[in-house]
Write a protein that holds these residues in place. Structure first.
Motif, PDB file in Angstrom:
ATOM      1  N   PHE A  36     141.073 -26.095 -47.508  1.00 26.79           N
ATOM      2  CA  PHE A  36     141.177 -26.460 -48.994  1.00 26.79           C
ATOM      3  C   PHE A  36     139.961 -27.556 -49.259  1.00 26.79           C
ATOM      4  CE2 PHE A  36     142.848 -29.564 -52.111  1.00 26.79           C
ATOM      5  CZ  PHE A  36     143.491 -28.644 -52.894  1.00 26.79           C
ATOM      6  N   VAL A  37     139.846 -28.694 -48.327  1.00 32.04           N
ATOM      7  CA  VAL A  37     138.851 -29.577 -48.572  1.00 32.04           C
ATOM      8  C   VAL A  37     137.564 -29.255 -48.812  1.00 32.04           C
ATOM      9  CG1 VAL A  37     137.532 -31.666 -47.504  1.00 32.04           C
ATOM     10  CG2 VAL A  37     140.341 -31.478 -47.579  1.00 32.04           C
ATOM     11  N   GLY A 126     133.995 -43.481 -52.543  1.00 34.89           N
ATOM     12  CA  GLY A 126     134.298 -43.314 -51.027  1.00 34.89           C
ATOM     13  C   GLY A 126     135.622 -42.440 -51.017  1.00 34.89           C
ATOM     14  N   PHE A 127     135.882 -41.891 -49.901  1.00 40.08           N
ATOM     15  CA  PHE A 127     137.192 -41.326 -49.419  1.00 40.08           C
ATOM     16  C   PHE A 127     137.989 -42.289 -49.037  1.00 40.08           C
ATOM     17  CE2 PHE A 127     134.799 -37.203 -49.232  1.00 40.08           C
ATOM     18  CZ  PHE A 127     135.173 -36.566 -50.242  1.00 40.08           C
ATOM     19  N   ALA A 128     139.226 -42.618 -49.475  1.00 39.44           N
ATOM     20  CA  ALA A 128     140.128 -43.626 -49.138  1.00 39.44           C
ATOM     21  C   ALA A 128     140.823 -43.030 -47.868  1.00 39.44           C
ATOM     22  CB  ALA A 128     141.039 -44.317 -50.296  1.00 39.44           C
ATOM     23  N   ASN A 129     141.433 -44.019 -47.439  1.00 40.69           N
ATOM     24  CA  ASN A 129     142.450 -43.628 -46.274  1.00 40.69           C
ATOM     25  C   ASN A 129     143.797 -43.270 -46.400  1.00 40.69           C
ATOM     26  OD1 ASN A 129     143.778 -45.858 -46.637  1.00 40.69           O
ATOM     27  ND2 ASN A 129     142.944 -47.119 -44.943  1.00 40.69           N
ATOM     28  N   ASP A 130     143.943 -43.099 -47.662  1.00 37.29           N
ATOM     29  CA  ASP A 130     145.245 -42.480 -48.137  1.00 37.29           C
ATOM     30  C   ASP A 130     145.389 -41.138 -48.693  1.00 37.29           C
ATOM     31  OD1 ASP A 130     144.138 -43.147 -50.538  1.00 37.29           O
ATOM     32  OD2 ASP A 130     145.584 -44.331 -51.181  1.00 37.29           O
ATOM     33  N   GLY A 131     144.077 -40.568 -48.638  1.00 37.29           N
ATOM     34  CA  GLY A 131     144.229 -39.174 -48.856  1.00 37.29           C
ATOM     35  C   GLY A 131     143.523 -39.067 -50.680  1.00 37.29           C
ATOM     36  N   THR A 132     142.849 -40.056 -51.061  1.00 37.61           N
ATOM     37  CA  THR A 132     142.256 -40.091 -52.432  1.00 37.61           C
ATOM     38  C   THR A 132     141.047 -40.569 -52.476  1.00 37.61           C
ATOM     39  OG1 THR A 132     143.234 -42.487 -52.962  1.00 37.61           O
ATOM     40  CG2 THR A 132     144.692 -40.576 -53.355  1.00 37.61           C
ATOM     41  N   ILE A 133     140.585 -40.887 -53.592  1.00 39.68           N
ATOM     42  CA  ILE A 133     139.000 -41.279 -53.889  1.00 39.68           C
ATOM     43  C   ILE A 133     139.058 -42.667 -54.463  1.00 39.68           C
ATOM     44  CG2 ILE A 133     136.903 -41.092 -55.324  1.00 39.68           C
ATOM     45  CD1 ILE A 133     137.291 -37.910 -54.838  1.00 39.68           C
ATOM     46  N   SER A 134     138.339 -43.361 -53.934  1.00 39.23           N
ATOM     47  CA  SER A 134     138.105 -44.805 -54.371  1.00 39.23           C
ATOM     48  C   SER A 134     136.799 -45.335 -55.068  1.00 39.23           C
ATOM     49  CB  SER A 134     138.665 -45.841 -53.291  1.00 39.23           C
ATOM     50  OG  SER A 134     138.609 -47.168 -53.901  1.00 39.23           O
ATOM     51  N   VAL A 135     136.915 -45.909 -55.929  1.00 41.82           N
ATOM     52  CA  VAL A 135     135.596 -46.507 -56.629  1.00 41.82           C
ATOM     53  C   VAL A 135     135.236 -47.779 -55.350  1.00 41.82           C
ATOM     54  CG1 VAL A 135     134.284 -47.784 -58.530  1.00 41.82           C
ATOM     55  CG2 VAL A 135     136.147 -45.949 -58.946  1.00 41.82           C
ATOM     56  N   ARG A 136     134.184 -47.717 -54.777  1.00 42.09           N
ATOM     57  CA  ARG A 136     133.844 -48.428 -53.750  1.00 42.09           C
ATOM     58  C   ARG A 136     132.809 -49.735 -54.242  1.00 42.09           C
ATOM     59  NH1 ARG A 136     130.127 -49.922 -50.066  1.00 42.09           N
ATOM     60  NH2 ARG A 136     128.652 -48.494 -51.197  1.00 42.09           N
ATOM     61  N   ASP A 137     131.954 -49.303 -55.160  1.00 38.05           N
ATOM     62  CA  ASP A 137     130.735 -49.913 -55.911  1.00 38.05           C
ATOM     63  C   ASP A 137     130.709 -49.533 -57.089  1.00 38.05           C
ATOM     64  OD1 ASP A 137     128.893 -51.831 -56.248  1.00 38.05           O
ATOM     65  OD2 ASP A 137     127.825 -51.408 -54.471  1.00 38.05           O
ATOM     66  N   ALA A 138     131.423 -50.195 -58.058  1.00 36.55           N
ATOM     67  CA  ALA A 138     131.220 -49.979 -59.392  1.00 36.55           C
ATOM     68  C   ALA A 138     129.822 -50.122 -60.090  1.00 36.55           C
ATOM     69  CB  ALA A 138     132.343 -50.621 -60.319  1.00 36.55           C
ATOM     70  N   SER A 139     129.234 -51.202 -59.352  1.00 34.71           N
ATOM     71  CA  SER A 139     127.882 -51.489 -60.008  1.00 34.71           C
ATOM     72  C   SER A 139     126.758 -50.352 -59.597  1.00 34.71           C
ATOM     73  CB  SER A 139     127.307 -52.632 -59.242  1.00 34.71           C
ATOM     74  OG  SER A 139     127.338 -52.321 -57.705  1.00 34.71           O
ATOM     75  N   LYS A 140     127.265 -49.454 -58.766  1.00 34.14           N
ATOM     76  CA  LYS A 140     126.250 -48.366 -58.661  1.00 34.14           C
ATOM     77  C   LYS A 140     126.396 -47.323 -59.619  1.00 34.14           C
ATOM     78  CE  LYS A 140     125.622 -49.011 -53.788  1.00 34.14           C
ATOM     79  NZ  LYS A 140     124.013 -49.184 -53.750  1.00 34.14           N
ATOM     80  N   ILE A 141     127.496 -47.422 -60.609  1.00 37.14           N
ATOM     81  CA  ILE A 141     127.798 -46.280 -61.699  1.00 37.14           C
ATOM     82  C   ILE A 141     127.188 -46.715 -62.776  1.00 37.14           C
ATOM     83  CG2 ILE A 141     129.371 -45.177 -62.907  1.00 37.14           C
ATOM     84  CD1 ILE A 141     131.367 -45.764 -60.479  1.00 37.14           C
ATOM     85  N   PRO A 142     126.118 -46.199 -63.667  1.00 31.88           N
ATOM     86  CA  PRO A 142     125.743 -46.646 -64.742  1.00 31.88           C
ATOM     87  C   PRO A 142     126.751 -47.060 -65.773  1.00 31.88           C
ATOM     88  CG  PRO A 142     124.561 -44.699 -63.992  1.00 31.88           C
ATOM     89  CD  PRO A 142     125.736 -45.099 -63.052  1.00 31.88           C
ATOM     90  N   GLN A 187     141.258 -35.360 -43.086  1.00 30.02           N
ATOM     91  CA  GLN A 187     140.324 -34.146 -43.305  1.00 30.02           C
ATOM     92  C   GLN A 187     139.106 -34.507 -44.301  1.00 30.02           C
ATOM     93  OE1 GLN A 187     140.140 -31.377 -41.483  1.00 30.02           O
ATOM     94  NE2 GLN A 187     138.054 -31.270 -42.419  1.00 30.02           N
ATOM     95  N   TRP A 188     139.486 -35.155 -45.426  1.00 36.83           N
ATOM     96  CA  TRP A 188     138.506 -35.492 -46.375  1.00 36.83           C
ATOM     97  C   TRP A 188     137.433 -36.500 -45.629  1.00 36.83           C
ATOM     98  CZ3 TRP A 188     138.598 -33.116 -50.851  1.00 36.83           C
ATOM     99  CH2 TRP A 188     139.709 -32.561 -51.472  1.00 36.83           C
ATOM    100  N   GLN A 199     136.927 -44.707 -45.566  1.00 34.23           N
ATOM    101  CA  GLN A 199     137.572 -45.943 -45.427  1.00 34.23           C
ATOM    102  C   GLN A 199     138.439 -45.750 -44.017  1.00 34.23           C
ATOM    103  OE1 GLN A 199     140.893 -46.656 -48.148  1.00 34.23           O
ATOM    104  NE2 GLN A 199     140.096 -49.047 -48.143  1.00 34.23           N
ATOM    105  N   ASP A 200     138.249 -46.740 -43.236  1.00 26.89           N
ATOM    106  CA  ASP A 200     138.845 -46.549 -41.846  1.00 26.89           C
ATOM    107  C   ASP A 200     140.403 -46.914 -42.214  1.00 26.89           C
ATOM    108  OD1 ASP A 200     139.287 -49.477 -41.930  1.00 26.89           O
ATOM    109  OD2 ASP A 200     137.283 -49.688 -40.694  1.00 26.89           O
ATOM    110  N   ALA A 201     141.324 -47.065 -41.013  1.00 20.51           N
ATOM    111  CA  ALA A 201     142.392 -47.269 -41.152  1.00 20.51           C
ATOM    112  C   ALA A 201     142.802 -48.725 -41.403  1.00 20.51           C
ATOM    113  CB  ALA A 201     143.197 -46.867 -39.637  1.00 20.51           C
ATOM    114  N   GLY A 202     141.878 -49.513 -41.337  1.00 20.01           N
ATOM    115  CA  GLY A 202     142.133 -50.831 -41.605  1.00 20.01           C
ATOM    116  C   GLY A 202     141.586 -51.342 -42.820  1.00 20.01           C
TER     117      GLY A 202
END
Length: 208
Positions: A36-37, A126-142, A187-188, A199-202
């Motif tokens: 799937f992934v 980035g891929f978050a540790n809960d199976g979703t996507i997260s905005v890690r650094d919004a400054s990199k998005i125009p 898997q993501w 993102q790691d487990a912590g």
């Protein structure tokens, strides 16, 4: 005395039967998650995996003798307590081919390619540790793209959560939802390209 001695044996047999019925097929779930992934992310991850080579005599190298031996030992043990071999071998596969699951997969793949991939490449997402996507650094998005990217991230997250639930239900085990989600979350991260953030487990972020 003999009558009471039979009680523990019967309890063991009953427990074994229950264990088979609630068994979560982790290996099959991982294979389904990978399929799937990699389809959502694209063909590159799939192409990077070595293809199984045929051995002389038509035996595929992908067969795992140790796994086969382990299964045989488990089946032999179960047969000793009266559980049929056919029942032990009939472990459930994870079905991800239902129309509902494939519709979600198609949406996620299209959204990833058109709206999200570039921002993984930049390090914004980035891929978050809960199976979703997260905005890690919004400054990199125009700035003009931020609203659209945030919306795409939210939609991707909703679809991800929906598909974990749908897979569990489609396989007649809604109680597996959290286990399915945990397998997909891993898997993501495993399928992320080099240079992407995960993102790691912590909860910390690292670049692959």
């Amino acid at each position: 005395m003999r009558r009471w001695m039979g009680v523990p044996v019967a309890a063991v047999m009953l427990t074994a039967c229950v264990t088979i019925n609630v068994y979560f097929p982790a290996a099959e779930a991982k294979e389904a998650a990978k399929e799937f992934v990699e389809k959502v992310i694209g063909d590159e991850a799939q192409q990077s995996q070595p293809k199984p080579q045929d051995k002389p005599g038509g035996q595929s190298a992908s067969l795992n003798p140790q796994r086969s031996d382990s299964l045989a030992l488990r089946i032999d043990w179960l047969s000793l307590v009266g559980i049929g071999t056919a029942q032990a071998q009939d472990q459930p596969d994870i079905n991800i081919k239902t129309p509902a699951i494939q519709a979600i997969q198609s949406r996620m793949a299209s959204r990833f390619d058109s709206q999200l991939r570039a921002h993984f490449d930049s390090g914004a997402l980035g891929f978050a540790n809960d199976g979703t996507i997260s905005v890690r650094d919004a400054s990199k998005i125009p700035l003009p793209e931020r609203v659209g990217v945030n919306q795409a991230v939210a939609e991707q997250g909703r679809d991800a959560k929906a598909v974990y639930r749908e897979i569990a239900v489609a396989n007649n085990h809604p109680e597996w939802e959290q286990q399915i989600r945990a397998v997909f979350a891993r898997q993501w991260i495993d399928s992320a390209r080099g240079g992407w953030w995960v993102q790691d487990a912590g909860g910390g972020w690292k670049q692959k």
